[in-house]
Design a protein around this motif. Structure first.
Motif, PDB file in Angstrom:
ATOM      1  N   GLN A   1      -2.160   3.310  11.435  1.00 34.70           N
ATOM      2  CA  GLN A   1      -0.628   3.254  10.918  1.00 34.70           C
ATOM      3  C   GLN A   1      -0.517   3.314   9.325  1.00 34.70           C
ATOM      4  OE1 GLN A   1       2.010  -0.108  11.339  1.00 34.70           O
ATOM      5  NE2 GLN A   1       3.391   1.398  12.572  1.00 34.70           N
ATOM      6  N   SER A   2      -1.188   2.392   8.834  1.00 31.30           N
ATOM      7  CA  SER A   2      -0.917   2.318   7.412  1.00 31.30           C
ATOM      8  C   SER A   2      -1.387   3.584   6.704  1.00 31.30           C
ATOM      9  CB  SER A   2      -2.052   1.007   6.742  1.00 31.30           C
ATOM     10  OG  SER A   2      -1.512  -0.202   6.904  1.00 31.30           O
ATOM     11  N   LEU A   3      -2.652   4.329   7.119  1.00 28.49           N
ATOM     12  CA  LEU A   3      -3.181   5.598   6.600  1.00 28.49           C
ATOM     13  C   LEU A   3      -2.043   6.702   6.856  1.00 28.49           C
ATOM     14  CD1 LEU A   3      -5.186   7.124   5.093  1.00 28.49           C
ATOM     15  CD2 LEU A   3      -6.266   7.675   7.366  1.00 28.49           C
ATOM     16  N   GLU A   4      -1.390   6.453   7.940  1.00 25.04           N
ATOM     17  CA  GLU A   4      -0.262   7.712   8.100  1.00 25.04           C
ATOM     18  C   GLU A   4       0.741   7.538   7.401  1.00 25.04           C
ATOM     19  OE1 GLU A   4       0.187   6.935  12.407  1.00 25.04           O
ATOM     20  OE2 GLU A   4      -1.512   8.010  13.042  1.00 25.04           O
ATOM     21  N   LEU A   5       1.141   6.472   7.204  1.00 23.77           N
ATOM     22  CA  LEU A   5       2.217   6.121   6.153  1.00 23.77           C
ATOM     23  C   LEU A   5       2.011   6.407   4.874  1.00 23.77           C
ATOM     24  CD1 LEU A   5       3.537   2.595   7.546  1.00 23.77           C
ATOM     25  CD2 LEU A   5       4.635   4.755   7.739  1.00 23.77           C
ATOM     26  N   ILE A   6       0.688   6.076   4.466  1.00 22.57           N
ATOM     27  CA  ILE A   6       0.430   6.629   3.062  1.00 22.57           C
ATOM     28  C   ILE A   6       0.363   8.217   3.018  1.00 22.57           C
ATOM     29  CG2 ILE A   6      -1.774   6.762   1.643  1.00 22.57           C
ATOM     30  CD1 ILE A   6      -2.292   3.890   2.666  1.00 22.57           C
TER      31      ILE A   6
ATOM     32  N   MET B   1      -7.740   5.842   2.459  1.00 21.10           N
ATOM     33  CA  MET B   1      -8.814   5.425   3.210  1.00 21.10           C
ATOM     34  C   MET B   1      -8.678   4.319   3.784  1.00 21.10           C
ATOM     35  SD  MET B   1     -11.838   4.722   0.551  1.00 21.10           S
ATOM     36  CE  MET B   1     -13.183   4.129   1.803  1.00 21.10           C
ATOM     37  N   VAL B   2      -9.513   3.996   5.163  1.00 16.63           N
ATOM     38  CA  VAL B   2      -9.300   2.760   5.645  1.00 16.63           C
ATOM     39  C   VAL B   2     -10.931   2.189   5.717  1.00 16.63           C
ATOM     40  CG1 VAL B   2      -7.197   3.606   6.950  1.00 16.63           C
ATOM     41  CG2 VAL B   2      -9.829   3.747   8.029  1.00 16.63           C
ATOM     42  N   LEU B   3     -10.601   0.762   5.478  1.00 21.18           N
ATOM     43  CA  LEU B   3     -11.967   0.045   5.567  1.00 21.18           C
ATOM     44  C   LEU B   3     -11.973  -1.090   6.711  1.00 21.18           C
ATOM     45  CD1 LEU B   3     -12.626  -0.274   1.901  1.00 21.18           C
ATOM     46  CD2 LEU B   3     -14.052   1.216   3.509  1.00 21.18           C
ATOM     47  N   ASN B   4     -12.560  -1.372   7.706  1.00 21.02           N
ATOM     48  CA  ASN B   4     -12.641  -2.557   8.698  1.00 21.02           C
ATOM     49  C   ASN B   4     -13.368  -3.608   7.613  1.00 21.02           C
ATOM     50  OD1 ASN B   4     -13.277  -4.445  10.639  1.00 21.02           O
ATOM     51  ND2 ASN B   4     -12.790  -2.721  12.117  1.00 21.02           N
ATOM     52  N   TRP B   5     -12.364  -4.632   7.367  1.00 20.57           N
ATOM     53  CA  TRP B   5     -13.022  -5.628   6.580  1.00 20.57           C
ATOM     54  C   TRP B   5     -12.622  -7.115   6.871  1.00 20.57           C
ATOM     55  CZ3 TRP B   5     -13.125  -4.100   0.598  1.00 20.57           C
ATOM     56  CH2 TRP B   5     -13.804  -5.201  -0.122  1.00 20.57           C
ATOM     57  N   ASP B   6     -13.629  -7.816   7.331  1.00 20.55           N
ATOM     58  CA  ASP B   6     -13.463  -9.290   7.479  1.00 20.55           C
ATOM     59  C   ASP B   6     -13.538 -10.002   6.405  1.00 20.55           C
ATOM     60  OD1 ASP B   6     -13.188 -11.660   8.749  1.00 20.55           O
ATOM     61  OD2 ASP B   6     -14.999 -11.481   9.997  1.00 20.55           O
ATOM     62  N   LEU B   7     -12.508 -10.557   5.838  1.00 16.49           N
ATOM     63  CA  LEU B   7     -12.575 -11.632   4.621  1.00 16.49           C
ATOM     64  C   LEU B   7     -13.445 -12.539   4.596  1.00 16.49           C
ATOM     65  CD1 LEU B   7      -8.664 -11.203   3.700  1.00 16.49           C
ATOM     66  CD2 LEU B   7     -10.537 -10.124   2.214  1.00 16.49           C
ATOM     67  N   ALA B   8     -13.670 -13.147   5.948  1.00 14.86           N
ATOM     68  CA  ALA B   8     -14.494 -14.292   6.085  1.00 14.86           C
ATOM     69  C   ALA B   8     -16.065 -13.982   5.725  1.00 14.86           C
ATOM     70  CB  ALA B   8     -14.254 -14.783   7.429  1.00 14.86           C
TER      71      ALA B   8
ATOM     72  N   LYS C   1      -4.068   6.600  -5.125  1.00 10.14           N
ATOM     73  CA  LYS C   1      -4.858   6.593  -4.104  1.00 10.14           C
ATOM     74  C   LYS C   1      -5.155   5.351  -3.542  1.00 10.14           C
ATOM     75  CE  LYS C   1      -7.721   9.126  -6.673  1.00 10.14           C
ATOM     76  NZ  LYS C   1      -8.652   9.922  -7.398  1.00 10.14           N
ATOM     77  N   VAL C   2      -5.016   5.169  -2.186  1.00  8.90           N
ATOM     78  CA  VAL C   2      -5.059   3.733  -1.789  1.00  8.90           C
ATOM     79  C   VAL C   2      -5.951   3.508  -0.580  1.00  8.90           C
ATOM     80  CG1 VAL C   2      -3.356   1.843  -0.732  1.00  8.90           C
ATOM     81  CG2 VAL C   2      -2.692   3.516  -2.082  1.00  8.90           C
ATOM     82  N   ALA C   3      -6.857   2.435  -0.699  1.00  6.75           N
ATOM     83  CA  ALA C   3      -7.696   2.024   0.122  1.00  6.75           C
ATOM     84  C   ALA C   3      -7.220   0.744   0.944  1.00  6.75           C
ATOM     85  CB  ALA C   3      -9.159   1.430  -0.369  1.00  6.75           C
ATOM     86  N   VAL C   4      -6.795   1.052   2.274  1.00  6.62           N
ATOM     87  CA  VAL C   4      -6.197  -0.096   3.029  1.00  6.62           C
ATOM     88  C   VAL C   4      -7.441  -0.808   3.851  1.00  6.62           C
ATOM     89  CG1 VAL C   4      -4.092   0.616   3.198  1.00  6.62           C
ATOM     90  CG2 VAL C   4      -5.543   1.547   4.797  1.00  6.62           C
ATOM     91  N   THR C   5      -7.356  -1.968   4.170  1.00  2.00           N
ATOM     92  CA  THR C   5      -8.288  -2.870   4.649  1.00  2.00           C
ATOM     93  C   THR C   5      -7.756  -3.882   5.658  1.00  2.00           C
ATOM     94  OG1 THR C   5      -8.280  -5.119   3.304  1.00  2.00           O
ATOM     95  CG2 THR C   5      -9.360  -2.952   2.217  1.00  2.00           C
ATOM     96  N   GLY C   6      -8.504  -4.183   6.752  1.00  2.11           N
ATOM     97  CA  GLY C   6      -8.101  -5.041   7.727  1.00  2.11           C
ATOM     98  C   GLY C   6      -9.131  -4.920   8.647  1.00  2.11           C
TER      99      GLY C   6
ATOM    100  N   ALA D   1       0.809  -1.057  -0.040  1.00  7.44           N
ATOM    101  CA  ALA D   1       0.038   0.034  -0.046  1.00  7.44           C
ATOM    102  C   ALA D   1       0.742   1.435  -0.181  1.00  7.44           C
ATOM    103  CB  ALA D   1      -1.033  -0.154   1.189  1.00  7.44           C
ATOM    104  N   VAL D   2       1.854   1.172   0.808  1.00  7.43           N
ATOM    105  CA  VAL D   2       2.698   2.462   0.856  1.00  7.43           C
ATOM    106  C   VAL D   2       3.724   2.627  -0.452  1.00  7.43           C
ATOM    107  CG1 VAL D   2       4.699   3.452   2.180  1.00  7.43           C
ATOM    108  CG2 VAL D   2       2.819   2.206   3.539  1.00  7.43           C
TER     109      VAL D   2
END
Length: 261
Positions: A46-51, A59-66, A33-38, A24-25
């Motif tokens: 932290q990922s958004l701050e590094l971006i 942008m960040v997305l709370n994402w459960d892959l299950a 432009k990067v959407a990070v998930t987890g 992502a970084v």
């Protein structure tokens, strides 16, 4: 080198830490432009701050892959906020170490849903728009165990090998429409996940962490673990305009470790 992807939009799965975060970084450094998930709020922050520190927008997305039911809604959030998804980085966390024999079928099923079916479903959601735009990238991060099985990582070896076959098959289906589909494969990259695996091996074999690392380095011609940024930068290259004639292949970032041709 200008990779020609400034202003593109990327969705990077499982990117709150480790290799996902590194990819992502690296994309953000190229103006993507990067959407990070987890599922780890602190890691996503932290990922958004590094971006942002890299000069990017995210942008960040709370994402459960299950949970396959959330895919359409979360992808729509990315599209509405950042724009259509040009670059999809398929990535998942790794399962717990296990031998091949004697595992509960329910564990195999859950792992398949989390690590394989979820990524296929996400790809199917974004693929129609990619085919219309005729310039897009699908990159799936796997493991060296998919071609050179790693002891005690049977679930990871097996299911990520399935992603190799899926990716290769898909690449031929969409190549004429300008969409490239590739696999990026790590050797031993210095992440928290690798440290956990090395510590688990030390406990299992009754030795020290330092001894495990020394033995591992002896199997890597470059004599060191990879830096996560090196992995992220390789993914950014595959996502670039410069890689427009590369599809259906596996890029290894392994310091020469993987012995299979």
């Amino acid at each position: 080198m200008d990779l020609g992807i400034q202003g593109k939009v990327a969705l990077v799965m499982a990117s709150s830490r480790g290799l996902g975060q590194a990819m992502a970084v690296s994309l953000a450094r190229e103006g993507v432009k990067v959407a990070v998930t987890g599922r780890n709020p602190e890691g996503l922050k932290q990922s958004l701050e590094l971006i942002q520190a890299a000069g990017g927008q995210g942008m960040v997305l709370n994402w459960d892959l299950a949970d396959l039911s959330v895919i359409d809604g979360l992808v729509s959030q990315v599209e509405n906020t950042l724009g259509p998804i040009d670059i999809l980085i398929n990535n998942t966390g790794g399962p717990l170490p296990t031998p091949a024999a004697g595992q509960d079928p329910a564990l195999w099923q859950k792992s398949f849903n989390d690590m394989v079916l979820s990524l296929i479903a996400i790809t199917d959601r974004v693929l129609p728009g990619m085919r219309q735009r005729k310039w897009d990238r699908i990159i799936t991060s796997t493991t060296s165990g998919a071609i050179a099985p790693i002891k005690n990582l049977a679930i990871s070896n097996t299911l990520r090998a399935a992603l190799l076959a899926w990716s290769k098959t898909l690449s031929a289906e969409v190549a004429s429409e300008g969409v490239t589909v590739n696999v990026i494969m790590p050797g031993r990259i210095a992440t928290d996940r690798l440290r956990q695996l090395d510590e688990a091996r030390a406990n299992r074999e009754g030795t020290t962490y330092e001894a495990v690392v020394k033995a591992s380095l002896g199997q890597i011609p470059m004599g060191r673990y990879g830096d996560p940024r090196e992995y992220g930068d390789a993914a950014a290259f595959l996502a670039s305009q410069n890689a427009s004639f590369i599809t259906g292949t596996i890029m290894r970032i392994d310091g020469g470790q993987i012995q299979a041709i």
